[in-house]
Design a protein around this motif. Structure first.
Motif, PDB file in Angstrom:
ATOM      1  N   TYR A 232      27.867  16.202   7.433  1.00 12.21           N
ATOM      2  CA  TYR A 232      28.408  15.800   6.124  1.00 12.21           C
ATOM      3  C   TYR A 232      27.331  15.760   5.042  1.00 12.21           C
ATOM      4  O   TYR A 232      27.526  16.268   3.946  1.00 12.21           O
ATOM      5  N   ASP A 233      26.198  15.154   5.355  1.00  8.47           N
ATOM      6  CA  ASP A 233      25.108  15.093   4.379  1.00  8.47           C
ATOM      7  C   ASP A 233      23.786  14.862   5.117  1.00  8.47           C
ATOM      8  O   ASP A 233      23.356  13.727   5.315  1.00  8.47           O
ATOM      9  N   ALA A 234      23.161  15.963   5.490  1.00  2.24           N
ATOM     10  CA  ALA A 234      21.957  15.892   6.334  1.00  2.24           C
ATOM     11  C   ALA A 234      20.764  15.273   5.617  1.00  2.24           C
ATOM     12  O   ALA A 234      19.776  14.893   6.252  1.00  2.24           O
ATOM     13  N   THR A 235      20.856  15.149   4.281  1.00  2.78           N
ATOM     14  CA  THR A 235      19.708  14.602   3.539  1.00  2.78           C
ATOM     15  C   THR A 235      19.879  13.102   3.268  1.00  2.78           C
ATOM     16  O   THR A 235      18.987  12.462   2.713  1.00  2.78           O
ATOM     17  N   SER A 236      21.026  12.546   3.650  1.00  2.00           N
ATOM     18  CA  SER A 236      21.290  11.131   3.338  1.00  2.00           C
ATOM     19  C   SER A 236      20.415  10.216   4.182  1.00  2.00           C
ATOM     20  O   SER A 236      19.900  10.603   5.225  1.00  2.00           O
ATOM     21  N   LYS A 237      20.281   8.968   3.696  1.00  2.00           N
ATOM     22  CA  LYS A 237      19.519   7.953   4.449  1.00  2.00           C
ATOM     23  C   LYS A 237      20.075   7.782   5.857  1.00  2.00           C
ATOM     24  O   LYS A 237      19.342   7.623   6.824  1.00  2.00           O
TER      25      LYS A 237
END
Length: 254
Positions: A232-237
């Motif tokens: 979904y969002d590999a760069t998220s915390k």
């Protein structure tokens, strides 16, 4: 030989399913072959990896009941290197059905014997109770991860869970180990969050993972799309936290 890790805490809402799904996805991305077993009648781990729960015909229920073997229940997911044994609401009935069966605590352990060599890690998402399904999961597991949310009642019930683990070690599974306590839903702005971390580290020092899972809106959004945080969002915390946890587990088991 694969390692079976149960993710358990009888308290609801502590991040068990979030941890199960995202740890599985993180280990998969790190090129480990992973099977996620959904042992919670709410079946959130299944839907969180894109499985249509209403369409599940063979899952954890049939495997525990021994009307199907574990291999028949396994489905591929869109997450790299991750398979799932999905659950369905009918899993609720298994507690009643197994009650008078002999060796009822060993049903899952027996079912997984043949599979253990086929995966690097088998993760079990346990139900928020200490009932028969969770007991089966802990008897089948090599170790257990206990998520603890950084909130007011964090340590409530932990003693009870540790006692349960002790009695399982004594009676059913002497090799059951505690993989670690995982602090979840941490918000560095809150004094309470910081106090809980301090308290848990003070009491359980070496048992606590270095990695802390921070509160993260993306983590909450991902399941509604049937995706792990990595997809979904590999760069998220949240993604970074779970990749760190996966690396910590791999290092510990190297």
């Amino acid at each position: 030989m694969g390692k079976i890790i149960a993710i358990a805490n009888q308290k609801g809402g502590v991040g068990k399913t979030t941890t199960s799904v995202n740890l599985a996805a993180s280990l998969g991305v790190l090129e480990k072959k992973v099977l996620l077993i959904d042992a919670d009648p709410q079946a959130n781990a299944s839907s969180g990896l894109g499985i249509d729960v209403d369409q599940v015909e063979i899952g954890t229920y049939q495997v525990l009941e021994h009307t199907a073997n574990a291999r028949e229940a396994i489905q591929k997911t869109s997450s790299p290197n991750v398979d799932i044994m999905p659950a369905h609401i009918d899993l609720v009935a298994i507690e009643i059905e197994l009650v008078d069966k002999e060796q009822r605590e060993y049903m899952l352990q027996k079912a997984l014997v043949d599979l253990k060599n086929e995966y690097d890690y088998i993760l079990i998402d346990c139900a928020p109770s200490l009932g028969l399904i969770t007991l089966n999961s802990l008897v089948a597991a090599d170790s257990v991860i206990i998520p603890i949310q950084c909130e007011y009642f964090a340590l409530e019930g932990l003693g009870k869970l540790l006692n349960t683990i002790k009695s399982i070690q004594k009676i059913h599974n002497p090799d059951l180990d505690i993989e670690g306590l995982l602090l979840t839903m941490f918000d560095s702005r809150l004094r309470l969050s910081n106090q809980v971390v301090e308290e848990v580290r003070k009491h359980f020092s070496s048992m606590v993972f270095d990695t802390i899972i921070r509160r993260n809106t993306r983590l909450g959004e991902a399941p509604s799309y049937g995706e792990s945080i990595i997809a979904y969002d590999a760069t998220s915390k949240g993604a970074v936290n779970y990749l760190n946890l996966a690396n910590e587990i791999l290092k510990k088991n190297a």
